[in-house]
Write a protein that holds these residues in place. Structure first.
Motif, PDB file in Angstrom:
ATOM      1  N   UNK A   1     -52.829 106.091  10.764  1.00  0.00           N
ATOM      2  CA  UNK A   1     -52.261 107.317  10.196  1.00  0.00           C
ATOM      3  C   UNK A   1     -51.420 108.052  11.242  1.00  0.00           C
ATOM      4  N   UNK A   2     -51.862 108.067  12.485  1.00  0.00           N
ATOM      5  CA  UNK A   2     -51.089 108.711  13.557  1.00  0.00           C
ATOM      6  C   UNK A   2     -49.769 107.975  13.785  1.00  0.00           C
TER       7      UNK A   2
ATOM      8  N   UNK B   1     -32.927 106.653   4.835  1.00  0.00           N
ATOM      9  CA  UNK B   1     -34.007 105.911   5.503  1.00  0.00           C
ATOM     10  C   UNK B   1     -35.325 106.644   5.349  1.00  0.00           C
ATOM     11  N   UNK B   2     -35.289 107.944   5.449  1.00  0.00           N
ATOM     12  CA  UNK B   2     -36.497 108.752   5.280  1.00  0.00           C
ATOM     13  C   UNK B   2     -37.015 108.657   3.845  1.00  0.00           C
TER      14      UNK B   2
ATOM     15  N   UNK C   1     -42.569 108.961  10.893  1.00  0.00           N
ATOM     16  CA  UNK C   1     -41.902 109.948  10.038  1.00  0.00           C
ATOM     17  C   UNK C   1     -41.284 111.054  10.901  1.00  0.00           C
ATOM     18  N   UNK C   2     -41.980 111.496  11.919  1.00  0.00           N
ATOM     19  CA  UNK C   2     -41.438 112.532  12.806  1.00  0.00           C
ATOM     20  C   UNK C   2     -40.148 112.053  13.471  1.00  0.00           C
ATOM     21  N   UNK C   3     -40.093 110.781  13.842  1.00  0.00           N
ATOM     22  CA  UNK C   3     -38.874 110.221  14.429  1.00  0.00           C
ATOM     23  C   UNK C   3     -37.730 110.260  13.415  1.00  0.00           C
TER      24      UNK C   3
ATOM     25  N   UNK D   1     -40.566 119.842  12.954  1.00  0.00           N
ATOM     26  CA  UNK D   1     -41.879 119.188  12.952  1.00  0.00           C
ATOM     27  C   UNK D   1     -42.688 119.523  11.691  1.00  0.00           C
ATOM     28  N   UNK D   2     -42.508 120.730  11.168  1.00  0.00           N
ATOM     29  CA  UNK D   2     -43.215 121.103   9.939  1.00  0.00           C
ATOM     30  C   UNK D   2     -42.779 120.212   8.777  1.00  0.00           C
TER      31      UNK D   2
END
Length: 194
Positions: free
Chosen positions: A129-130, A85-86, A136-138, A147-148
């Motif tokens: 963008x946020x 999915x990513x 993406x973070x999810x 997080x990096x």
């Protein structure tokens, strides 16, 4: 005939017409007369629905945001595997970059043209963008990534958009996808062949 069209439909048709023109030629190069001609509504009606060109630009960016979110969702829908999915984000980019008329990211383009002089446009671009960063973070969180890693993958996706537009190279998405897989493996310690 156009006067018989309800406001909701008229707004959609005007936004779609403006979107096509702004994306193909740039916001500053397109006058409201061109929008009138493409949309088929009198200027009076357009200005009733969008009191300024900036209002129309904001509506176009909202439209683009919906298109982006729907495209990402469709690309991810085919897989239950969180890594796939990513990576589907990059598959979405690859298909988009190969579309006729691809001119890069409408948000980056609008910001480049109007962002320094329009706080509303700058805010709309930053919000989109946020929202992508949060998404993406999810996805990264679901694979146990850091997080990096999320920040790196967002940067890859944004850079691929710019590279594809400037270099005319749709392969930028494939290169970014490969780099994303390498980063995912390094961050999570999992070897994958997705």
């Amino acid at each position: 005939m156009a006067a018989a069209v309800d406001d909701g439909r008229a707004r959609r048709e005007i936004v779609e017409a403006a979107d096509g023109l702004f994306y193909a030629h740039g916001v500053n190069a397109v006058g409201m007369d061109a929008v009138r001609e493409r949309a088929g509504f009198p200027l009076k009606r357009i200005y009733k629905l969008f009191p300024s060109k900036e209002d129309l630009v904001i509506a176009v960016l909202e439209h683009r945001s919906r298109m982006w979110n729907e495209g990402i969702t469709r690309a991810e829908r085919g897989s239950a595997d969180p890594v796939a999915r990513l990576l589907a984000v990059f598959d979405f980019l690859a298909a988009w970059f190969r579309e006729d008329g691809f001119r890069g990211c409408a948000f980056i383009n609008a910001y480049g043209e109007l962002g320094p002089g329009s706080t509303r446009v700058a805010r709309a671009v930053r919000e989109q963008k946020a929202s992508f960063r949060v998404h993406v973070a999810d996805l990264v969180g679901r694979i146990g990534g850091s997080p990096a890693l999320a920040a790196q993958l967002v940067l890859l996706a944004e850079g691929a958009q710019t590279t594809a537009a400037i270099a005319g190279s749709p392969e930028a998405a494939d290169v970014a996808r490969g780099a994303a897989l390498t980063l995912i493996e390094a961050d999570t310690g999992a070897s994958r062949t997705a």
